[in-house]
Write an enzyme that holds these catalytic residues in place. Structure first.
Site, PDB file in Angstrom:
ATOM      1  N   SER A   1       0.861  -1.189   0.000  1.00 32.27           N
ATOM      2  CA  SER A   1       0.000   0.000   0.000  1.00 32.27           C
ATOM      3  C   SER A   1       0.895   1.236   0.000  1.00 32.27           C
ATOM      4  O   SER A   1       2.078   1.153   0.370  1.00 32.27           O
ATOM      5  CB  SER A   1      -0.844  -0.008   1.291  1.00 32.27           C
ATOM      6  OG  SER A   1      -1.484   1.235   1.492  1.00 32.27           O
TER       7      SER A   1
ATOM      8  N   TYR B   1      -2.222  -1.515  10.409  1.00 27.66           N
ATOM      9  CA  TYR B   1      -2.169  -1.620   8.941  1.00 27.66           C
ATOM     10  C   TYR B   1      -0.820  -1.115   8.430  1.00 27.66           C
ATOM     11  O   TYR B   1      -0.184  -1.742   7.578  1.00 27.66           O
ATOM     12  CB  TYR B   1      -3.320  -0.797   8.361  1.00 27.66           C
ATOM     13  CG  TYR B   1      -3.519  -0.928   6.866  1.00 27.66           C
ATOM     14  CD1 TYR B   1      -4.297  -1.948   6.338  1.00 27.66           C
ATOM     15  CD2 TYR B   1      -2.948  -0.010   5.981  1.00 27.66           C
ATOM     16  CE1 TYR B   1      -4.510  -2.068   4.972  1.00 27.66           C
ATOM     17  CE2 TYR B   1      -3.149  -0.122   4.610  1.00 27.66           C
ATOM     18  CZ  TYR B   1      -3.931  -1.149   4.112  1.00 27.66           C
ATOM     19  OH  TYR B   1      -4.129  -1.254   2.751  1.00 27.66           O
TER      20      TYR B   1
HETATM   21  P1  NAD Z   1     -11.439  -6.210  -0.215  1.00 30.63           P
HETATM   22  O1  NAD Z   1     -12.047  -6.179   1.132  1.00 30.63           O
HETATM   23  O2  NAD Z   1     -12.328  -6.049  -1.424  1.00 30.63           O
HETATM   24  O3  NAD Z   1     -10.578  -7.517  -0.422  1.00 30.63           O
HETATM   25  C1  NAD Z   1      -9.893  -8.162   0.606  1.00 30.63           C
HETATM   26  C2  NAD Z   1      -9.862  -9.620   0.266  1.00 30.63           C
HETATM   27  O4  NAD Z   1      -9.204 -10.309   1.327  1.00 30.63           O
HETATM   28  C3  NAD Z   1     -11.261 -10.211   0.134  1.00 30.63           C
HETATM   29  O5  NAD Z   1     -11.284 -11.145  -0.922  1.00 30.63           O
HETATM   30  C4  NAD Z   1     -11.458 -10.907   1.470  1.00 30.63           C
HETATM   31  O6  NAD Z   1     -12.351 -11.990   1.383  1.00 30.63           O
HETATM   32  C5  NAD Z   1     -10.038 -11.367   1.733  1.00 30.63           C
HETATM   33  N1  NAD Z   1      -9.786 -11.695   3.133  1.00 30.63           N
HETATM   34  C6  NAD Z   1     -10.045 -10.966   4.242  1.00 30.63           C
HETATM   35  N2  NAD Z   1      -9.707 -11.658   5.340  1.00 30.63           N
HETATM   36  C7  NAD Z   1      -9.228 -12.858   4.911  1.00 30.63           C
HETATM   37  C8  NAD Z   1      -8.752 -14.007   5.573  1.00 30.63           C
HETATM   38  N3  NAD Z   1      -8.698 -14.090   6.902  1.00 30.63           N
HETATM   39  N4  NAD Z   1      -8.361 -15.064   4.821  1.00 30.63           N
HETATM   40  C9  NAD Z   1      -8.435 -15.017   3.455  1.00 30.63           C
HETATM   41  N5  NAD Z   1      -8.888 -13.948   2.786  1.00 30.63           N
HETATM   42  C10 NAD Z   1      -9.285 -12.874   3.510  1.00 30.63           C
HETATM   43  O7  NAD Z   1     -10.317  -5.082  -0.209  1.00 30.63           O
HETATM   44  P2  NAD Z   1      -9.311  -4.578  -1.351  1.00 30.63           P
HETATM   45  O8  NAD Z   1      -9.408  -3.104  -1.338  1.00 30.63           O
HETATM   46  O9  NAD Z   1      -9.472  -5.306  -2.608  1.00 30.63           O
HETATM   47  O10 NAD Z   1      -7.905  -4.956  -0.668  1.00 30.63           O
HETATM   48  C11 NAD Z   1      -7.021  -5.927  -1.179  1.00 30.63           C
HETATM   49  C12 NAD Z   1      -5.601  -5.602  -0.740  1.00 30.63           C
HETATM   50  O11 NAD Z   1      -5.205  -4.362  -1.285  1.00 30.63           O
HETATM   51  C13 NAD Z   1      -5.448  -5.480   0.782  1.00 30.63           C
HETATM   52  O12 NAD Z   1      -4.218  -6.063   1.188  1.00 30.63           O
HETATM   53  C14 NAD Z   1      -5.427  -3.984   0.981  1.00 30.63           C
HETATM   54  O13 NAD Z   1      -4.726  -3.626   2.141  1.00 30.63           O
HETATM   55  C15 NAD Z   1      -4.723  -3.539  -0.269  1.00 30.63           C
HETATM   56  N6  NAD Z   1      -4.937  -2.119  -0.614  1.00 30.63           N
HETATM   57  C16 NAD Z   1      -6.200  -1.653  -0.924  1.00 30.63           C
HETATM   58  C17 NAD Z   1      -6.361  -0.316  -1.256  1.00 30.63           C
HETATM   59  C18 NAD Z   1      -7.712   0.268  -1.656  1.00 30.63           C
HETATM   60  O14 NAD Z   1      -7.839   1.477  -1.811  1.00 30.63           O
HETATM   61  N7  NAD Z   1      -8.757  -0.536  -1.850  1.00 30.63           N
HETATM   62  C19 NAD Z   1      -5.260   0.534  -1.251  1.00 30.63           C
HETATM   63  C20 NAD Z   1      -4.000   0.031  -0.920  1.00 30.63           C
HETATM   64  C21 NAD Z   1      -3.858  -1.301  -0.614  1.00 30.63           C
END
Ligand code: NAD
Length: 257
Positions: free
Chosen positions: A139, A152
């Site tokens: 991130s 985080y």
């Molecule tokens: P999201 O909530 O849509 O996806 C998260 C995924 O992780 C989901 O598929 C969920 O089912 C899975 N998950 C959660 N807990 C779990 C567990 N215990 N075991 C297995 N799977 C699990 O969120 P996202 O925004 O797609 O985030 C995905 C990644 O990207 C994360 O690591 C997040 O920190 C990172 N990220 C997101 C953003 C953003 O703006 N959305 C920005 C920077 C980084």
């Protein structure tokens, strides 16, 4: 480019960025293993749809990334892991002196420790195959900080550091390890917050996006899950064979500020 014959395991990929990455890897020809901690018909249906759309083998394997043994079992059950994308992640926002201990533990386990376990399990398979790519979805918060997100930010900085170490340990092998650092990404979860925020602030969609959600993102545009998938595919390409141990920001200029 073609990733035909490669198998990619993407943790946390039944929604959001993980799903977008899985789709772009499948579009490039890779067989994909989707994952989350649920085991619903719709999870398996999602994999079947991807398989059909892109003509690849797509499976869904349930494993809870908060548990080290299940992280390792996911790789064992996949059987093959040429490309590992550590994406599963959760968030909790609270001042550090009020941060619930169970939330701290869960974030460190899912966002950081899972990448340790899956990487440790996948590396022998990559070595046996003579090729491997590890892509950690960190991130902008793996490079910078914001208040109230201690767990985080600690986890994401940890993932960036671990990526560098894995890169050094595999530097003389055809294996690379990098971290992608997204800024704000337009996922279904973020999209769903827009209408309520519009009401709350009595603002247009454009104003909410630019002036409330993307205050730190100079481009004033969200990154998309397709762009993150495309960046992952690039890191799997021959052009990226010497890119290892580094971060690629997909953040509209956030970390340039
Ligand atoms: P999201 O909530 O849509 O996806 C998260 C995924 O992780 C989901 O598929 C969920 O089912 C899975 N998950 C959660 N807990 C779990 C567990 N215990 N075991 C297995 N799977 C699990 O969120 P996202 O925004 O797609 O985030 C995905 C990644 O990207 C994360 O690591 C997040 O920190 C990172 N990220 C997101 C953003 C953003 O703006 N959305 C920005 C920077 C980084």
């Amino acid at each position: 480019m073609s990733l035909n014959g490669k198998t990619a395991v993407i943790t946390g990929s039944n929604s959001g960025i993980g799903l977008g990455v899985a789709r772009e890897l499948a579009r490039a020809g890779a067989d994909v293993v989707l994952n989350s901690f649920t085991d619903r018909d719709e999870d398996h249906a999602l994999a079947a749809e991807i398989g059909k759309e892109f003509g690849v083998t797509a499976r869904y394997i349930k494993a809870d990334m908060s548990k080290g043994d299940e992280c390792r079992q996911l790789i064992a059950d996949a059987g093959k892991c040429d490309i590992l994308v550590n994406n599963a992640g959760i968030q909790h926002v609270a001042p550090i002196d009020q941060f619930p201990v169970e939330k701290w533990d869960a974030i460190i386990a899912i966002n950081m420790n899972s990448a340790f376990h899956t990487t440790a399990a996948a590396l022998p398979l990559m070595r046996a195959a003579g090729w491997g790519r590890i892509v950690n979805i960190a991130s902008a918060h793996g490079l910078t900080a914001s208040p109230f997100k201690a767990a985080y930010i600690a986890a994401k900085h940890g993932v960036v550091g671990m990526s560098k170490t894995v890169a050094l340990e595999t530097a003389q092998e055809p294996i690379t390890c990098n971290a992608i650092c997204p800024g704000y990404v337009l996922t279904p979860l973020v999209e769903a917050q827009i209408p309520d925020t519009m009401k709350e602030y009595n603002m247009s969609r454009e104003d909410v996006v630019k002036n409330v959600m993307l205050t730190r993102q100079p481009s004033k545009e969200f990154a998309t899950v397709e762009q993150l998938g495309g960046t992952t595919v690039f890191l799997c390409s021959d052009a990226a064979a010497q890119i290892t141990g580094t971060t690629i920001s997909v953040d509209g200029g956030w970390t340039a500020l």
